[in-house]
Write an enzyme that holds these catalytic residues in place. Structure first.
Site: not given
Ligand code: VGL
Ligand code: ZN
Length: 211
Positions: A114, A159, A89, A61, A17, A57
């Protein structure tokens, strides 16, 4: 600092991410999230096999506070259990969902998206937050004969940690390259995640060890 670790042809680097919304100026900015990009790029050069994950997302979401008219960074009970609510986000197709512009995306062999199901969040690259729906990553890694996983990216305590713990549960040796990660750190979540990773037998390493 522990000893050197040399990547082999059976190792995969999973970059979690590294997207605009998790970098300063983004919708869910991880403090200093952009600082890891040069380190991550160096790691990408060191591995034969690289997987990128992309939080992805749909609008509305279920992890978005706005969907429930709730406050970001509070918890809500969803059908599958407790879910932290986030600012909107990484909405599919927006610039916030794109990888950081300096990330070396070209060498990656798989981009795994994802969190694309409206009703289920997915911190982990292996299992969605209902803890039963699979992303397919485990099958991919096994089919390709990839046996040891190295992880870096954003955010350490969400994540990255969830992916590392699931990878370990699936039987892979897992190394988290800590200086190539940054954390959100909500209510002690970084210390908790670090403790869980160590307890699970995940190796916490520094990028300088990877040579
Ligand atoms: C993440 C919160 C929501 C991450 C993703 O990538 O750690 N954290 N979505
Ligand atoms: Zn997220």
């Amino acid at each position: 600092m522990a000893g050197k670790i040399t990547p082999t042809a059976e190792d995969a680097l999973i970059v979690i991410d590294v997207q605009n919304d998790f970098c300063p100026g983004g919708a869910l900015a991880v403090p200093k999230g952009d600082e890891i990009v040069p380190l991550v790029n160096r790691l990408i050069e060191q591995f034969d096999h690289v997987v990128l994950t992309q939080d992805w997302h749909p609008r509305g979401h279920s992890s978005f506070a706005s969907t429930h008219k709730g406050q970001p960074f509070t918890n809500l009970r969803l059908a599958y259990g407790e879910q932290t609510l986030w600012p909107d986000h990484c909405v599919q197709g927006t610039s916030g969902a794109e990888f950081h512009r300096d990330l070396a995306v070209r060498p990656s062999e798989l981009v795994l998206r994802k969190g694309f199901r409206t009703e289920i969040d997915s911190y982990s690259a292996f299992y969605e937050n209902d803890r039963t729906t699979k992303t397919g990553l485990c099958g991919y890694l096994r089919d390709r004969g990839l046996k040891r996983l190295f992880m870096c990216g954003l955010a350490t305590d969400f994540c990255v940690a969830w992916s590392a713990l699931d990878g370990r549960r699936e039987g892979f040796p897992v190394v988290v390259i800590e200086d190539a990660c940054r954390a959100i750190d909500l209510n002690g979540s970084l210390a908790a995640a670090r403790g869980e990773m160590i307890k699970a037998g995940i190796t916490i390493a520094n990028s300088a060890q990877i040579t």
